[in-house]
Design a protein around this motif. Sequence first.
Motif, mmCIF file in Angstrom:
data_model
loop_
_atom_site.group_PDB
_atom_site.id
_atom_site.type_symbol
_atom_site.label_atom_id
_atom_site.label_comp_id
_atom_site.label_asym_id
_atom_site.label_seq_id
_atom_site.Cartn_x
_atom_site.Cartn_y
_atom_site.Cartn_z
ATOM 1 N N GLY A 157 67.806 99.674 25.898
ATOM 2 C CA GLY A 157 67.952 100.878 25.156
ATOM 3 C C GLY A 157 66.783 101.563 24.414
ATOM 4 N N ALA A 158 66.826 102.601 23.955
ATOM 5 C CA ALA A 158 65.729 103.114 23.227
ATOM 6 C C ALA A 158 65.905 103.646 21.814
ATOM 7 C CB ALA A 158 65.215 104.431 23.868
ATOM 8 N N SER A 159 64.976 103.244 20.767
ATOM 9 C CA SER A 159 65.312 103.607 19.540
ATOM 10 C C SER A 159 64.194 104.309 18.978
ATOM 11 C CB SER A 159 65.221 102.240 18.525
ATOM 12 O OG SER A 159 65.659 102.752 17.086
ATOM 13 N N ASN A 160 64.172 105.431 18.368
ATOM 14 C CA ASN A 160 62.950 106.104 18.132
ATOM 15 C C ASN A 160 62.283 106.744 19.230
ATOM 16 O OD1 ASN A 160 63.533 105.711 15.147
ATOM 17 N ND2 ASN A 160 62.666 103.636 15.329
ATOM 18 N N ARG A 165 62.023 112.041 26.318
ATOM 19 C CA ARG A 165 61.211 110.823 26.801
ATOM 20 C C ARG A 165 62.629 109.967 27.230
ATOM 21 N NH1 ARG A 165 56.090 108.975 28.076
ATOM 22 N NH2 ARG A 165 56.374 107.088 26.513
ATOM 23 N N ILE A 166 63.518 109.982 26.677
ATOM 24 C CA ILE A 166 64.620 109.299 27.086
ATOM 25 C C ILE A 166 65.035 109.670 28.485
ATOM 26 C CG2 ILE A 166 67.293 108.479 26.952
ATOM 27 C CD1 ILE A 166 66.730 108.458 23.912
ATOM 28 N N ALA A 167 65.142 110.852 28.732
ATOM 29 C CA ALA A 167 65.424 111.587 29.955
ATOM 30 C C ALA A 167 64.566 111.246 31.151
ATOM 31 C CB ALA A 167 65.738 112.984 29.799
ATOM 32 N N GLU A 168 63.293 111.456 30.705
ATOM 33 C CA GLU A 168 62.082 111.090 31.701
ATOM 34 C C GLU A 168 62.160 109.618 32.225
ATOM 35 O OE1 GLU A 168 57.314 110.922 31.787
ATOM 36 O OE2 GLU A 168 58.359 111.639 29.798
ATOM 37 N N ALA A 169 62.327 108.610 31.291
ATOM 38 C CA ALA A 169 62.489 107.286 31.574
ATOM 39 C C ALA A 169 63.636 106.917 32.344
ATOM 40 C CB ALA A 169 62.476 106.320 30.311
ATOM 41 N N GLN A 179 69.253 101.421 36.705
ATOM 42 C CA GLN A 179 70.171 101.750 35.568
ATOM 43 C C GLN A 179 68.798 101.773 34.420
ATOM 44 O OE1 GLN A 179 73.247 99.824 33.726
ATOM 45 N NE2 GLN A 179 74.059 101.528 32.835
ATOM 46 N N GLY A 180 68.614 102.757 33.528
ATOM 47 C CA GLY A 180 67.578 102.897 32.589
ATOM 48 C C GLY A 180 68.018 102.478 31.174
ATOM 49 N N PHE A 181 67.682 103.377 30.114
ATOM 50 C CA PHE A 181 68.357 103.014 28.838
ATOM 51 C C PHE A 181 69.772 103.526 28.882
ATOM 52 C CE2 PHE A 181 63.862 104.425 27.826
ATOM 53 C CZ PHE A 181 63.245 103.266 27.260
ATOM 54 N N VAL A 182 70.615 102.636 28.221
ATOM 55 C CA VAL A 182 72.086 102.675 28.342
ATOM 56 C C VAL A 182 72.628 103.479 27.069
ATOM 57 C CG1 VAL A 182 72.538 100.716 29.849
ATOM 58 C CG2 VAL A 182 72.426 100.284 27.143
ATOM 59 N N LEU A 214 72.107 114.991 25.556
ATOM 60 C CA LEU A 214 71.843 113.741 26.151
ATOM 61 C C LEU A 214 73.439 112.914 25.645
ATOM 62 C CD1 LEU A 214 68.646 112.137 25.600
ATOM 63 C CD2 LEU A 214 69.742 112.442 27.631
ATOM 64 N N HIS A 215 73.974 113.161 24.551
ATOM 65 C CA HIS A 215 75.190 112.561 24.162
ATOM 66 C C HIS A 215 76.323 113.168 24.750
ATOM 67 C CE1 HIS A 215 77.255 111.076 19.919
ATOM 68 N NE2 HIS A 215 77.498 110.367 21.087
ATOM 69 N N ALA A 216 76.499 114.560 24.945
ATOM 70 C CA ALA A 216 77.576 114.939 25.689
ATOM 71 C C ALA A 216 77.452 114.773 26.934
ATOM 72 C CB ALA A 216 77.441 116.526 25.422
#
Length: 322
Positions: A157-160, A165-169, A179-182, A214-216
């Motif tokens: 997962g990603a923090s900060n 950038r999460i969407a890009e990754a 699967q990327g960041f969960v 992203l959350h939704a």
Amino acid sequence: MLTKVTLNETDLSVSQLCYGTNMLGWMIDQEKSNAILDRFAELGGNFIDTARSYGDWAPDAPKGASERAVGGWLKTRSRDGLVIATKGGFMDLRAGDWRNRVTPEDITQDLGESLDHLGIDTIDLYWLHADNPDAPVQPIIDTLLGHQEAGRIRYFGASNWSAARIAEANAYAQSLGKQGFVASETFWGLAKPDAEAAAQQGYVHYYEGEYEDLHAAGLPIIAYSAQSGGYFTKLAKGADAVPDNLKARYNNPANAERAKAVQALAEKHGVSINEVVLSYLLSQPNQTIPIFGASSPEQISDSAKAATLKLTAEELAQLRVG
């Protein structure tokens, strides 16, 4: 008792609350750490969050003090059913290495040290503690996927990291059929921060106004600073009870209104302010797991009560004023 939920798009069954261990191993010794973690487990808690860097700011503590304390506790019991999360890629506080360490080499070094400190072979959820927004996502994700395939981590997962950038990754990982960041470990609590003051204290990318889409869409948010440093509980005791760092971060008109709403709901439900603050996150319509802090078994028990309080959509709106 804390019930379990399955983290979206994973097979990780985690407790509604996650215990944050940044005080263990340096502020709190092993015996007291064990008692705190024992109480969390007794109440149904199984989701434990630490970081490679936690405790490295204390010069008299061993390197990786928090992870070592969690590892010491793990030696006293079966690992079965526990979900261990840790973070890497942060600055090396002990070595005074202040450069951005979100690189394949530094991630690999931190992960190896974390496994050693924790005394385990696999980390259930491995977070990147920071981002290097100037670096391409591809080698970062490739590194994490390599460690996943080697069995060192189950999920990452990603923090900060910014929502963009999460969407890009994750788009890159998807292009590989992976699967990327969960999940995102995100700065989020009921108290609305002053962005500049928060950033000076190391708190960036507050949830409100950035992560909602992203959350939704299904990405779980694991909320850190979920109790806002106890701001509302301290404020209820009087302005003098709020330390200067929290005043700088949270003293603003929006939180003055939120404080009134918290107090009103606490009185309405016959619960503590802390329970309302945690329930604000627990009651969100999209999957949200707060990380809470506690320095004693009694505080563990007090915070766990929040899991029994379900706020309505109307009450959530009352709290999110200003």
